[in-house]
Write a protein that holds these residues in place. Structure first.
Motif, PDB file in Angstrom:
ATOM      1  N   MET A 172      43.868  44.715  34.864  1.00  0.00           N
ATOM      2  CA  MET A 172      44.491  44.823  33.561  1.00  0.00           C
ATOM      3  C   MET A 172      43.373  45.083  32.549  1.00  0.00           C
ATOM      4  O   MET A 172      42.353  44.414  32.557  1.00  0.00           O
ATOM      5  CB  MET A 172      45.230  43.523  33.236  1.00  0.00           C
ATOM      6  CG  MET A 172      45.745  43.463  31.818  1.00  0.00           C
ATOM      7  SD  MET A 172      46.576  41.919  31.417  1.00  0.00           S
ATOM      8  CE  MET A 172      48.178  42.242  32.083  1.00  0.00           C
ATOM      9  N   ASN A 173      43.592  46.057  31.693  1.00  0.00           N
ATOM     10  CA  ASN A 173      42.554  46.336  30.700  1.00  0.00           C
ATOM     11  C   ASN A 173      42.636  45.352  29.540  1.00  0.00           C
ATOM     12  O   ASN A 173      43.633  44.659  29.337  1.00  0.00           O
ATOM     13  CB  ASN A 173      42.620  47.791  30.218  1.00  0.00           C
ATOM     14  CG  ASN A 173      43.913  48.111  29.481  1.00  0.00           C
ATOM     15  OD1 ASN A 173      44.575  47.215  28.972  1.00  0.00           O
ATOM     16  ND2 ASN A 173      44.248  49.376  29.418  1.00  0.00           N
ATOM     17  N   ASN A 230      39.253  40.388  34.076  1.00  0.00           N
ATOM     18  CA  ASN A 230      39.184  40.568  35.531  1.00  0.00           C
ATOM     19  C   ASN A 230      38.583  39.362  36.233  1.00  0.00           C
ATOM     20  O   ASN A 230      37.862  39.497  37.218  1.00  0.00           O
ATOM     21  CB  ASN A 230      38.427  41.850  35.890  1.00  0.00           C
ATOM     22  CG  ASN A 230      39.206  43.082  35.548  1.00  0.00           C
ATOM     23  OD1 ASN A 230      40.437  43.086  35.612  1.00  0.00           O
ATOM     24  ND2 ASN A 230      38.510  44.140  35.162  1.00  0.00           N
ATOM     25  N   THR A 231      38.861  38.177  35.731  1.00  0.00           N
ATOM     26  CA  THR A 231      38.426  36.934  36.378  1.00  0.00           C
ATOM     27  C   THR A 231      39.646  36.095  36.754  1.00  0.00           C
ATOM     28  O   THR A 231      39.615  34.870  36.641  1.00  0.00           O
ATOM     29  CB  THR A 231      37.494  36.135  35.449  1.00  0.00           C
ATOM     30  OG1 THR A 231      38.191  35.847  34.236  1.00  0.00           O
ATOM     31  CG2 THR A 231      36.216  36.886  35.166  1.00  0.00           C
ATOM     32  N   ILE A 232      40.686  36.768  37.195  1.00  0.00           N
ATOM     33  CA  ILE A 232      41.932  36.071  37.501  1.00  0.00           C
ATOM     34  C   ILE A 232      41.772  35.169  38.729  1.00  0.00           C
ATOM     35  O   ILE A 232      42.426  34.140  38.835  1.00  0.00           O
ATOM     36  CB  ILE A 232      43.103  37.077  37.684  1.00  0.00           C
ATOM     37  CG1 ILE A 232      44.461  36.372  37.635  1.00  0.00           C
ATOM     38  CG2 ILE A 232      42.961  37.854  38.960  1.00  0.00           C
ATOM     39  CD1 ILE A 232      44.907  36.007  36.291  1.00  0.00           C
ATOM     40  N   ILE A 292      46.328  35.107  30.613  1.00  0.00           N
ATOM     41  CA  ILE A 292      46.322  36.527  30.241  1.00  0.00           C
ATOM     42  C   ILE A 292      44.908  36.961  29.874  1.00  0.00           C
ATOM     43  O   ILE A 292      44.472  38.059  30.226  1.00  0.00           O
ATOM     44  CB  ILE A 292      47.303  36.792  29.082  1.00  0.00           C
ATOM     45  CG1 ILE A 292      48.742  36.559  29.533  1.00  0.00           C
ATOM     46  CG2 ILE A 292      47.150  38.212  28.558  1.00  0.00           C
ATOM     47  CD1 ILE A 292      49.747  36.512  28.400  1.00  0.00           C
ATOM     48  N   GLY A 293      44.170  36.106  29.198  1.00  0.00           N
ATOM     49  CA  GLY A 293      42.781  36.410  28.864  1.00  0.00           C
ATOM     50  C   GLY A 293      41.918  36.546  30.105  1.00  0.00           C
ATOM     51  O   GLY A 293      41.063  37.441  30.182  1.00  0.00           O
ATOM     52  N   ALA A 313      45.819  43.135  27.648  1.00  0.00           N
ATOM     53  CA  ALA A 313      45.752  41.675  27.651  1.00  0.00           C
ATOM     54  C   ALA A 313      45.782  41.131  26.222  1.00  0.00           C
ATOM     55  O   ALA A 313      46.475  40.148  25.938  1.00  0.00           O
ATOM     56  CB  ALA A 313      44.498  41.203  28.376  1.00  0.00           C
ATOM     57  N   ALA A 314      45.051  41.774  25.336  1.00  0.00           N
ATOM     58  CA  ALA A 314      45.043  41.328  23.933  1.00  0.00           C
ATOM     59  C   ALA A 314      46.427  41.473  23.318  1.00  0.00           C
ATOM     60  O   ALA A 314      46.878  40.598  22.571  1.00  0.00           O
ATOM     61  CB  ALA A 314      44.018  42.116  23.134  1.00  0.00           C
TER      62      ALA A 314
END
Length: 159
Positions: free
Chosen positions: A1-2, A76-78, A70-71, A6-7
Motif C-alpha cells: 500500500m502506498n 510496509n511494516t505490516i 493503516i500507518g 494510507a494517509a
C-alpha cells in the motif's frame, strides 16, 4: 500500500471518529425529555448516558489502533510485532464492547421495567453482532499476522 492511500484512509478514519464523538455529544440535546434541561441535568442525571460514554471508550481506542495499523501498512511494516499488538488491542476492545452490550441488555430486561424495550434490545443486539464480527476478524487477522511475524523472524535467524 502506498503512503498516499494510507494517509487518505487514516484521515477518513479520523473523520469517522470525530463524527462519532460529535454525535455522542450532540444527540442527548435532541431527546424529548432533555429539550428544556440544563447541561448538568442532561449529562450527569442520566446513568444510561454515562454508561454509554464509558462504553464508547473502547470504540475510540480501537479506532486509534486501526489508524496505527493503516500507518504500518503505509510504511510496509505490516508484518511486525507492533501490528500484531495493535490488532490484539482491537480484538480486546471489541470484546469489551460485547461485554457492555450484554450488560446493557441485562439492565434493560432486569432493572428497567418499561413496556418499550424493543428499540433498546434491537440496538444492543446490533452493536453486539457488529462487535462479534470485528472481534472474530481481528482474532483471525492477529493469528495470521503472528504466524507471518514468526516465520519472518525464523528466516532472519537462518540467514
Amino acid at each position: 500500500m502506498n503512503r498516499g492511500a494510507a494517509a487518505f484512509l487514516q484521515v477518513v478514519a479520523a473523520f469517522v471518529g470525530l463524527g462519532a464523538l460529535a454525535l455522542l455529544l450532540w444527540e442527548p440535546h435532541l431527546e424529548g425529555r432533555n429539550a428544556h434541561s440544563t447541561l448538568f441535568e442532561i449529562y450527569f442525571n442520566d446513568p444510561f448516558l454515562i454508561c454509554a460514554y464509558i462504553a464508547s471508550i473502547p470504540i475510540f481506542v480501537a479506532l486509534y489502533q486501526a489508524i496505527k495499523v493503516i500507518g504500518y501498512a503505509g510504511k510496509n511494516t505490516i508484518f511486525s510485532s507492533a501490528t500484531v499488538k495493535a490488532v490484539r488491542t482491537i480484538k480486546r476492545c471489541a470484546i469489551a464492547v460485547i461485554g457492555f452490550a450484554v450488560g446493557f441488555e441485562i439492565y434493560i430486561f432486569v432493572v428497567n421495567k418499561s413496556d418499550d424495550r424493543a428499540g433498546g434490545v434491537v440496538i444492543g443486539v446490533l452493536i453486539a453482532f457488529v462487535a462479534i464480527v470485528i472481534a472474530t476478524g481481528a482474532a483471525m487477522f492477529e493469528r495470521i499476522l503472528q504466524s507471518a511475524v514468526d516465520l519472518k523472524s525464523e528466516n532472519d535467524l537462518t540467514v
